[in-house]
Write an enzyme that holds these catalytic residues in place. Sequence first.
Site, PDB file in Angstrom:
ATOM      1  N   SER A   1      -7.841  -5.108   5.126  1.00  0.00           N
ATOM      2  CA  SER A   1      -8.427  -4.898   3.803  1.00  0.00           C
ATOM      3  C   SER A   1      -8.792  -6.181   3.071  1.00  0.00           C
ATOM      4  CB  SER A   1      -7.491  -4.041   2.935  1.00  0.00           C
ATOM      5  OG  SER A   1      -7.326  -2.775   3.507  1.00  0.00           O
TER       6      SER A   1
ATOM      7  N   ASP B   1       0.824  -1.217   0.000  1.00  0.00           N
ATOM      8  CA  ASP B   1       0.000   0.000   0.000  1.00  0.00           C
ATOM      9  C   ASP B   1       0.862   1.272   0.000  1.00  0.00           C
ATOM     10  OD1 ASP B   1      -2.370   1.407   0.000  1.00  0.00           O
ATOM     11  OD2 ASP B   1      -2.549   1.421   2.169  1.00  0.00           O
TER      12      ASP B   1
ATOM     13  N   ASN C   1       1.213   3.435  -2.827  1.00  0.00           N
ATOM     14  CA  ASN C   1       1.735   3.843  -4.149  1.00  0.00           C
ATOM     15  C   ASN C   1       1.221   5.211  -4.572  1.00  0.00           C
ATOM     16  OD1 ASN C   1       2.901   1.336  -4.387  1.00  0.00           O
ATOM     17  ND2 ASN C   1       1.273   0.488  -5.663  1.00  0.00           N
TER      18      ASN C   1
ATOM     19  N   ARG D   1       2.002  -4.872   6.034  1.00  0.00           N
ATOM     20  CA  ARG D   1       1.293  -3.845   5.278  1.00  0.00           C
ATOM     21  C   ARG D   1       2.154  -2.590   5.284  1.00  0.00           C
ATOM     22  NH1 ARG D   1      -4.786  -2.385   4.572  1.00  0.00           N
ATOM     23  NH2 ARG D   1      -4.550  -0.574   3.250  1.00  0.00           N
TER      24      ARG D   1
ATOM     25  N   GLU E   1     -12.158  -4.979  -4.509  1.00  0.00           N
ATOM     26  CA  GLU E   1     -12.680  -3.610  -4.345  1.00  0.00           C
ATOM     27  C   GLU E   1     -11.989  -2.602  -5.278  1.00  0.00           C
ATOM     28  OE1 GLU E   1     -11.998  -5.593  -1.534  1.00  0.00           O
ATOM     29  OE2 GLU E   1     -14.140  -6.038  -1.508  1.00  0.00           O
ATOM     30  N   ASN E   2     -10.834  -2.968  -5.809  1.00  0.00           N
ATOM     31  CA  ASN E   2     -10.058  -2.004  -6.622  1.00  0.00           C
ATOM     32  C   ASN E   2     -10.751  -1.605  -7.928  1.00  0.00           C
ATOM     33  OD1 ASN E   2      -6.740  -3.216  -5.643  1.00  0.00           O
ATOM     34  ND2 ASN E   2      -7.966  -1.542  -4.823  1.00  0.00           N
TER      35      ASN E   2
ATOM     36  N   HIS F   1       2.299   3.164  -8.936  1.00  0.00           N
ATOM     37  CA  HIS F   1       2.065   1.734  -9.235  1.00  0.00           C
ATOM     38  C   HIS F   1       3.214   1.169 -10.074  1.00  0.00           C
ATOM     39  CE1 HIS F   1      -1.763   2.129  -7.409  1.00  0.00           C
ATOM     40  NE2 HIS F   1      -2.333   2.809  -8.392  1.00  0.00           N
TER      41      HIS F   1
ATOM     42  N   ARG G   1     -12.090   2.063  -8.432  1.00  0.00           N
ATOM     43  CA  ARG G   1     -11.234   3.234  -8.711  1.00  0.00           C
ATOM     44  C   ARG G   1     -11.597   3.837 -10.072  1.00  0.00           C
ATOM     45  NH1 ARG G   1      -5.427   2.383  -5.898  1.00  0.00           N
ATOM     46  NH2 ARG G   1      -6.305   1.687  -3.938  1.00  0.00           N
TER      47      ARG G   1
ATOM     48  N   TRP H   1       2.360   8.178  -2.329  1.00  0.00           N
ATOM     49  CA  TRP H   1       3.803   8.408  -2.555  1.00  0.00           C
ATOM     50  C   TRP H   1       4.003   9.232  -3.827  1.00  0.00           C
ATOM     51  CZ3 TRP H   1       6.927   6.907  -6.679  1.00  0.00           C
ATOM     52  CH2 TRP H   1       8.305   7.084  -6.493  1.00  0.00           C
TER      53      TRP H   1
ATOM     54  N   SER I   1      -7.358  -5.932  -5.607  1.00  0.00           N
ATOM     55  CA  SER I   1      -8.421  -6.494  -4.763  1.00  0.00           C
ATOM     56  C   SER I   1      -9.769  -6.468  -5.479  1.00  0.00           C
ATOM     57  CB  SER I   1      -8.521  -5.697  -3.456  1.00  0.00           C
ATOM     58  OG  SER I   1      -9.183  -4.471  -3.687  1.00  0.00           O
TER      59      SER I   1
HETATM   60  C1  FPP Z   1      -2.076   0.153  -3.209  1.00  0.00           C
HETATM   61  O1  FPP Z   1      -1.629   1.472  -3.414  1.00  0.00           O
HETATM   62  C2  FPP Z   1      -1.732  -0.694  -4.285  1.00  0.00           C
HETATM   63  C3  FPP Z   1      -2.589  -1.224  -5.206  1.00  0.00           C
HETATM   64  C4  FPP Z   1      -4.019  -0.982  -5.287  1.00  0.00           C
HETATM   65  C5  FPP Z   1      -2.136  -2.110  -6.215  1.00  0.00           C
HETATM   66  C6  FPP Z   1      -0.814  -2.741  -5.943  1.00  0.00           C
HETATM   67  C7  FPP Z   1      -0.110  -2.689  -7.199  1.00  0.00           C
HETATM   68  C8  FPP Z   1       1.215  -2.600  -7.324  1.00  0.00           C
HETATM   69  C9  FPP Z   1       2.192  -2.647  -6.215  1.00  0.00           C
HETATM   70  C10 FPP Z   1       1.771  -2.423  -8.662  1.00  0.00           C
HETATM   71  C11 FPP Z   1       1.494  -3.564  -9.547  1.00  0.00           C
HETATM   72  C12 FPP Z   1       2.093  -4.780  -9.025  1.00  0.00           C
HETATM   73  C13 FPP Z   1       2.145  -5.893  -9.726  1.00  0.00           C
HETATM   74  C14 FPP Z   1       2.799  -7.050  -9.099  1.00  0.00           C
HETATM   75  C15 FPP Z   1       1.579  -6.002 -11.076  1.00  0.00           C
HETATM   76  P1  FPP Z   1      -2.714   2.604  -3.393  1.00  0.00           P
HETATM   77  O2  FPP Z   1      -2.964   3.039  -4.772  1.00  0.00           O
HETATM   78  O3  FPP Z   1      -3.908   2.141  -2.623  1.00  0.00           O
HETATM   79  O4  FPP Z   1      -1.958   3.711  -2.598  1.00  0.00           O
HETATM   80  P2  FPP Z   1      -2.633   4.837  -1.715  1.00  0.00           P
HETATM   81  O5  FPP Z   1      -3.139   4.139  -0.482  1.00  0.00           O
HETATM   82  O6  FPP Z   1      -1.481   5.728  -1.439  1.00  0.00           O
HETATM   83  O7  FPP Z   1      -3.714   5.467  -2.521  1.00  0.00           O
END
Ligand code: FPP
Length: 220
Positions: free
Chosen positions: A176, A11, A13, A168, A59-60, A28, A63, A16, A57
């Site tokens: 989550s 979590d 990405n 996490r 839930e994703n 990402h 987005r 950041w 997930s």
């Molecule tokens: C959470 O960060 C991450 C995700 C929803 C997806 C995870 C994906 C990756 C690490 C990249 C792809 C990986 C592979 C292996 C293909 P967020 O977007 O929820 O961050 P935030 O909480 O800062 O919004």
Amino acid sequence: MSAKTVAIIMDGNGRWAKQRGFKRTHGHKIGAEVAREITTHCAKRGDIKNLILYAFSTENWKRPKSEVDFLMKLLYKYLKEEEQTYVCNNIRFRAIGDLSAFSKKVQKQIKHLETLTQHFTNFTQYLALNYGARDELKRAFEKIEGSIDEQSITKHLDFSGEVDILIRTGGEKRLSNFLLWQSAYAELFFSDTPWPEFGIKEFEKIMESFEKRERRFGGL
Ligand code: FPP
């Protein structure tokens, strides 16, 4: 006791990237590189049996479409490029989750990698894709014929092992909907580091700290 199964909620990405003036999707992209780095590192350690990464997930899908589209493209690219990593490091690849939601192209590449790596023995990298623990349990219950007990439930899950370490990143302290059944006795580690900045050094600190924890599994 060394950890056999490590699960990671990658979590932080988006935040950041935003904090640095980039689009969320850049986070990402870097996140996928960190996933590769940690996977290769686990292969070098040699004592980890399973590494489970929460990549997308159930839930994703909520987005914005542009972010979901980016994640789908990134996933396909990762699955294509990782072939090398799996072959060079003797890593078995498996996907968990309801894969039927993905494009035929992605599903085909997943099948290809699973078949190609099925006899590889260093360790198994699981990517959790369209994964939710409640959905996994629901699908498991639907598959059970006969009596429902802990063994029959475990047997029908996408991942039937126990999680030893659940990490996490990104500062939030919640599960989550990740591996709820399998993490019943997992040691939990919450890191404030956003996933794109997570590295081998911090991973190793967590592994060391796990070694020092006393696990009683409900006993004394
Ligand atoms: C959470 O960060 C991450 C995700 C929803 C997806 C995870 C994906 C990756 C690490 C990249 C792809 C990986 C592979 C292996 C293909 P967020 O977007 O929820 O961050 P935030 O909480 O800062 O919004």
